[in-house]
Scaffold this motif. Structure first.
Motif, short mmCIF file in Angstrom:
data_model
loop_
_atom_site.label_atom_id
_atom_site.label_comp_id
_atom_site.label_asym_id
_atom_site.label_seq_id
_atom_site.Cartn_x
_atom_site.Cartn_y
_atom_site.Cartn_z
N LYS A 144 36.65 53.39 -82.32
CA LYS A 144 36.84 52.84 -81.45
C LYS A 144 35.58 53.15 -80.52
CE LYS A 144 41.80 53.17 -80.76
NZ LYS A 144 42.72 53.83 -81.04
N LYS A 145 35.09 54.02 -80.87
CA LYS A 145 33.70 54.64 -80.59
C LYS A 145 32.51 53.72 -80.83
CE LYS A 145 30.36 57.98 -81.52
NZ LYS A 145 29.39 59.18 -82.01
N LYS A 146 32.39 53.17 -81.39
CA LYS A 146 31.00 52.01 -81.48
C LYS A 146 32.13 50.60 -80.53
CE LYS A 146 30.32 52.40 -86.88
NZ LYS A 146 30.61 51.98 -88.64
N LYS A 147 32.74 50.39 -80.44
CA LYS A 147 33.84 49.33 -79.83
C LYS A 147 33.61 49.45 -77.93
CE LYS A 147 37.36 46.49 -78.75
NZ LYS A 147 37.44 46.41 -76.91
N LEU A 148 33.96 51.38 -77.51
CA LEU A 148 33.08 51.69 -76.61
C LEU A 148 32.15 51.89 -75.62
CD1 LEU A 148 34.64 53.25 -73.68
CD2 LEU A 148 34.57 55.43 -75.33
N GLU A 149 30.76 52.53 -77.16
CA GLU A 149 30.02 52.17 -77.36
C GLU A 149 29.13 50.93 -76.87
OE1 GLU A 149 28.10 54.08 -80.57
OE2 GLU A 149 28.20 55.92 -79.63
N SER A 150 29.46 50.03 -77.05
CA SER A 150 29.25 48.01 -77.23
C SER A 150 29.06 48.03 -75.84
CB SER A 150 30.26 47.00 -78.28
OG SER A 150 29.91 46.05 -78.28
N ASP A 151 30.95 48.69 -75.34
CA ASP A 151 31.24 48.55 -74.11
C ASP A 151 30.52 48.71 -72.66
OD1 ASP A 151 33.97 46.59 -75.24
OD2 ASP A 151 35.03 47.94 -75.33
N ILE A 152 29.84 50.14 -73.20
CA ILE A 152 29.05 50.61 -72.30
C ILE A 152 27.48 50.29 -72.06
CG2 ILE A 152 27.95 53.07 -72.46
CD1 ILE A 152 30.26 54.55 -73.26
N LYS A 153 27.60 49.78 -73.63
CA LYS A 153 26.01 49.17 -72.88
C LYS A 153 26.57 47.91 -72.49
CE LYS A 153 24.10 50.44 -77.13
NZ LYS A 153 22.90 50.20 -78.69
N THR A 154 27.54 47.05 -72.48
CA THR A 154 27.74 45.60 -71.84
C THR A 154 28.26 45.85 -70.01
OG1 THR A 154 28.66 44.72 -74.14
CG2 THR A 154 28.50 43.79 -71.73
N LEU A 155 27.93 47.01 -70.67
CA LEU A 155 29.28 47.40 -68.61
C LEU A 155 27.67 47.70 -67.86
CD1 LEU A 155 31.98 49.16 -69.40
CD2 LEU A 155 31.72 46.80 -68.25
N GLU A 156 26.52 48.37 -68.66
CA GLU A 156 25.44 49.58 -68.29
C GLU A 156 24.47 47.42 -67.79
OE1 GLU A 156 23.32 51.60 -70.86
OE2 GLU A 156 24.02 53.39 -70.59
N SER A 157 24.72 47.05 -69.20
CA SER A 157 24.27 45.37 -68.31
C SER A 157 24.66 45.13 -67.48
CB SER A 157 24.56 44.83 -69.71
OG SER A 157 23.04 43.58 -69.28
N VAL A 158 25.38 44.72 -67.22
CA VAL A 158 26.17 44.66 -66.23
C VAL A 158 26.15 45.16 -64.81
CG1 VAL A 158 28.61 44.30 -65.16
CG2 VAL A 158 28.68 43.48 -67.12
N ASN A 159 26.27 46.42 -65.15
CA ASN A 159 25.78 47.48 -64.14
C ASN A 159 24.37 47.04 -63.53
OD1 ASN A 159 26.05 49.72 -62.46
ND2 ASN A 159 24.90 50.76 -63.14
N GLN A 160 23.58 47.15 -64.69
CA GLN A 160 21.97 46.79 -64.44
C GLN A 160 21.96 45.30 -63.56
OE1 GLN A 160 19.97 48.45 -64.55
NE2 GLN A 160 18.24 47.26 -63.78
N GLU A 161 22.82 44.36 -63.93
CA GLU A 161 22.73 42.80 -62.81
C GLU A 161 23.74 43.28 -61.26
OE1 GLU A 161 24.71 40.23 -65.35
OE2 GLU A 161 23.94 40.12 -67.23
N LEU A 162 24.55 43.77 -61.78
CA LEU A 162 25.13 44.51 -60.47
C LEU A 162 23.42 44.88 -58.79
CD1 LEU A 162 28.62 46.03 -61.28
CD2 LEU A 162 27.79 43.33 -60.25
N SER A 163 23.07 45.27 -59.93
CA SER A 163 22.17 46.79 -59.07
C SER A 163 21.00 45.89 -58.91
CB SER A 163 21.51 47.90 -59.79
OG SER A 163 20.20 48.53 -59.27
N THR A 164 20.68 44.80 -59.63
CA THR A 164 19.81 43.34 -59.30
C THR A 164 19.99 42.37 -58.25
OG1 THR A 164 18.45 44.07 -61.79
CG2 THR A 164 18.15 41.65 -60.20
N ASP A 165 21.43 42.09 -58.42
CA ASP A 165 22.07 41.13 -57.47
C ASP A 165 22.59 42.28 -56.20
OD1 ASP A 165 21.90 39.79 -59.57
OD2 ASP A 165 24.12 39.32 -60.38
N THR A 166 22.94 43.17 -55.87
CA THR A 166 22.91 43.64 -55.04
C THR A 166 21.14 44.07 -54.17
OG1 THR A 166 24.84 44.88 -55.67
CG2 THR A 166 23.84 46.45 -54.11
N LYS A 167 20.73 43.55 -55.18
CA LYS A 167 19.47 43.86 -54.20
C LYS A 167 19.03 43.00 -54.04
CE LYS A 167 17.68 48.12 -56.59
NZ LYS A 167 16.36 48.71 -57.37
N LYS A 168 19.12 41.90 -54.44
CA LYS A 168 18.80 40.59 -53.87
C LYS A 168 19.62 39.88 -53.04
CE LYS A 168 17.22 38.94 -59.40
NZ LYS A 168 17.58 37.99 -60.10
N LEU A 169 20.86 40.40 -53.21
CA LEU A 169 21.95 40.47 -51.89
C LEU A 169 21.39 40.31 -50.59
CD1 LEU A 169 25.28 39.82 -54.10
CD2 LEU A 169 23.71 37.80 -53.17
#
Length: 473
Positions: A282-307
């Motif tokens: 579960k921890k490994k899956k959580l860490e993977s999900d968090i990395k994915t969400l971090e990437s998504v969060n980074q994309e959100l931040s970048t897209d927000t700036k672009k928007l």
């Protein structure tokens, strides 16, 4: 001397108390064959011939070795022990012991040749006890048997084949053969200057070895006395053993309880390990999900700036469109004013000054044309020219305005489509943000924030290392 035979004792797999382990290396092994293999060597052919003659299968012999081992008539093998002198005159640590060793060595090496019907499979000279002596183990066999196997185990038959046949009660085959071997031993002793000492006993042919047997019988009596003493000690020890048995039973019970407890603990440990493995997954899956969400969060931040930038651009475009719309409205108003002016000018041509008067009764045509018609026509020409110029300007403005309106409509359409795409991306990003909130609710916001911080620091460290490598390059 006839012995019971002990392979482990003879080859020193087991060492008795009277064995000096520091002298074992001085022992000599003449022969040490596997007894079962020797049985196959001697009797397999005869066994095959015997079984082939049998009509009834229950009379066949499956294993001749096992048949003799369980037989009450014959022994699997026989052992003889030969010794010269005693520990006083032929001790292994003295020169006499060395002479005894040489004599016994020659005697043992010639034993098989002297006794062809006694198959030697184990023969050892021992120099690690008080007196040198040799153990010889052999299988006696005869090859001219009239019953049973034609080649079979038989001590009496073997000795008879070698010429030792029974006579009086004291002169059995065995006694005759043994006496002959003693004579052979005495003959070898004489070569080394050692005489066979004839002891003054009831047996005039008693050898030194037999004499030692009698002396050892006395030692046996002494040992029996010691056995009685030890028996008493054993009785006391038995009582202690009984007490120890009771204690041992208690310990066994406690041990059983401990094993039960250990089994329970082992099961509990296994369950804990299994749960730990699940948590790790579960921890490994959580860490993977968090990395994915971090990437998504980074994309959100970048897209927000672009928007945000695109929003500013759209707002600016909106303002520009408003200004251009205002300009278009102003131009349309101007055109409407010009239209009014043109309409007024058209209506002005209905005025009397734009109307050709009737000629007078006494005015000639030339005079009328020159004074009335020609000036009016010239005036119309100027007015029409001015109106044509104004119409040309208006047509160009109308064409330009139509093109501007078409361009702005297309631009507005693209902006609307772009805003629609942005709305969709914002919806997807919002879904990913909602997933991050769900993960925080499931795993705990503090834990997720801690993992995010660790990953950010790790990403920062990796970025720092890459920057350092780029600087070195």
């Amino acid at each position: 001397m006839l012995g019971k035979g002990s392979f482990n004792h003879n080859n020193r797999s087991f060492s008795a108390k009277n064995v000096d382990s520091n002298r074992i290396y001085l022992n000599v092994t003449y022969c040490e064959d596997n007894i079962k293999k020797v049985y196959h060597e001697l009797f397999d052919g005869a066994l095959k011939r015997y079984n082939a003659k049998q009509i009834r299968s229950d009379r066949e012999i499956a294993d001749y070795y096992e048949k003799i081992r369980t037989s009450k008539q014959e022994k699997l093998f026989h052992e003889v022990i030969f010794q010269i002198g005693s520990k006083e005159d032929m001790n292994v640590r003295t020169s006499g012991g060395e002479i005894a060793k040489d004599i016994l060595d020659e005697f043992a090496r010639g034993f098989q040749e002297r006794n062809p019907n006694l198959r030697v499979f184990s023969s050892h000279l021992h120099m690690d006890e008080e007196t040198p002596h040799v153990h010889i183990d052999f299988i006696p066999f005869t090859s001219d048997s009239k019953r049973g196997l034609d080649t079979r185990v038989s001590l009496k038959g073997a000795l008879a084949t070698m010429g030792f046949k029974g006579g009086t009660r004291g002169a059995t085959e065995w006694n005759q053969w043994m006496e002959n071997e003693k004579q052979e031993l005495a003959l070898i002793m004489s070569k080394y200057g050692i005489d066979w000492k004839q002891l003054g006993t009831h047996n005039k042919h008693l050898s030194v070895l037999d004499y030692e047997k009698q002396e050892r019988a006395k030692e046996v009596e002494q040992l029996e006395q010691r056995i009685d003493e030890k028996q008493k000690e054993l009785t006391c020890a038995n009582k202690e053993i009984q007490a120890l048995k009771v204690e041992n039973n208690q310990l066994i019970k406690e041990s059983s309880d401990l094993r039960t407890e250990k089994y329970k603990l082992t099961n509990a440990t296994s369950e804990i390990l299994f749960e730990q493995m699940e948590l790790e997954d579960k921890k490994k899956k959580l860490e993977s999900d968090i990395k994915t969400l971090e990437s998504v969060n980074q994309e959100l931040s970048t897209d927000t700036k672009k928007l945000s930038l695109e929003k500013l651009e759209l707002l600016q475009s909106k303002d520009d469109l408003k200004e251009e719309h205002q300009l278009l409205n102003n131009e349309i108003l101007q055109m409407q004013e010009m239209q009014k002016v043109v309409q007024q000018n058209i209506r002005r041509y209905d005025y009397p000054e734009w109307t050709l008067p009737e000629p007078g009764g006494f005015m000639s045509a030339k005079t009328f044309y020159e004074s009335k018609a020609f000036p009016l026509v010239a005036k119309f020409k100027d007015a029409i020219k001015k109106m044509a110029d104004q119409l040309t300007v208006l047509e160009e403005k109308i064409k330009s305005l139509s093109e501007d309106v078409t361009w702005y409509k297309a631009k507005v359409k693209k902006l609307v489509e772009k805003l629609f795409d942005k709305d969709k991306r914002i919806e997807k990003l919002q879904e990913k943000a909602d997933d991050l909130d769900r993960v925080k609710r499931h795993a705990g916001a503090d834990k997720v924030d801690e993992i995010i911080e660790i990953e950010r620091q790790r990403d920062g460290f990796c970025s720092f290392n890459r920057n350092q490598e780029d600087k070195h390059r």
